[in-house]
Design an enzyme around this catalytic site. Structure first.
Site, PDB file in Angstrom:
ATOM      1  CG  ASP A 173      12.069  18.146 -31.763  1.00  0.00           C
ATOM      2  OD1 ASP A 173      11.741  19.049 -30.970  1.00  0.00           O
ATOM      3  OD2 ASP A 173      13.235  17.715 -31.858  1.00  0.00           O
TER       4      ASP A 173
ATOM      5  CE  LYS B 200      14.669  20.757 -33.499  1.00  0.00           C
ATOM      6  NZ  LYS B 200      14.944  20.083 -32.214  1.00  0.00           N
TER       7      LYS B 200
END
Length: 285
Positions: free
Chosen positions: A133, A17
């Site tokens: 996240d 990510k």
């Protein structure tokens, strides 16, 4: 992705990510920080394989397996417990740990998706316990998204261009809590609305240049080597933008095409063999 009705195993890719932007916009009374971040996912990452088992187990392979937390600190095991399923899990760990690219959260999200495939059980609604996240890694692992709040608000952003990038980490873990502790200003402006879509990579990178990662300076204060990563990336031929992802210490450079990015990665690997360097595509279809 495996079908839980026909297989005893499921395998899910856990992409890196990348926070293209990370604006810290405030802090709640409970101490959690509010953010506004545009996230893209890379075509490199870890891999999670799950299979039915009477007793839960976790095997870790890959170049970064030795650096990955064991026991209750492992987010893959915590994700499996959320699904209330006994499984033998194999985590192929290739992403660096505590690197600002969501490796642990992406692994946890991949575990949730794999166990949902295997069992037919739904993924729990509240997965923030797996990290800020985790929601974006569950919702948008193959595209891009805007994440806000403390990470629980995730809005997919379609029609963004594919970007060619080089990721660089100096192989030094950076502790998120320490970075936030050094953050001098916590009420910064969010990204403008709307995020531009349907444009080519060049104009989109120009827009990105106007945005920020508010954790960059405090991360450099924690680990000054990050400044060296920036200065080394910036002078690679064709580099259009450098920025840090998350709370660090992975930095990225953006390039016009795959060939230029690969050339830059080769130069960096040769000049700094102790660094983790990866060439990748972001938001790849």
């Amino acid at each position: 992705m495996a079908d839980g009705n026909h297989s005893d195993t499921a395998e899910v890719f856990a992409p890196a990510k990348i926070n293209m932007t990370l604006h810290v916009t405030g802090r709640r009374d409970d101490g959690y920080h509010l953010i506004d971040s545009l996230v893209m996912f890379a075509d490199i990452g870890d891999r999670v394989t799950v299979r039915r088992a009477d007793t839960p187990a976790l095997d870790m392979t890959g170049a970064m397996a030795g650096n990955t937390p064991k026991g209750d600190d492992n987010l893959v095991l915590r994700a499996a417990r959320m699904m209330d399923t006994n499984a033998h899990i194999t985590l192929e760990k290739t992403l660096p740990v505590a690197a600002g690219i969501g490796g642990g959260s992406s692994d946890a999200a991949a575990t949730l998706r794999a166990l949902a495939d295997l069992t037919g059980k739904p993924i729990p609604d509240d997965i923030l316990a797996l990290g800020a996240d985790a929601p974006v890694c569950c919702v948008a692992p193959a595209g891009a998204a805007r994440m806000s709040g403390v990470g629980e608000i995730v809005v997919p952003i379609p029609n963004l261009p594919e970007l060619h990038a080089v990721l660089v980490n100096p192989n030094i873990p950076v502790m998120t809590a320490e970075v936030f502790r050094r953050l001098a200003k916590r009420d910064n402006p969010p990204m403008p609305d709307p995020i531009p879509t349907g444009i080519e990579a060049g104009p989109f990178i120009e827009w990105l240049k106007e945005q920020r990662n508010d954790l960059q300076e405090p991360a450099i204060a924690c680990e000054p080597v990050i400044e060296q990563v920036f200065s080394t990336l910036e002078v690679t031929p064709g580099c259009m933008l450098t920025r840090m992802s998350g709370s660090g210490g992975t930095c990225f450079g953006l390039y016009a095409d795959a060939e230029t990015a690969a050339s830059a990665a080769g130069r960096l690997q040769e000049s700094h063999p102790g660094w983790w360097v990866a060439v990748t595509r972001l938001n790849a279809s």
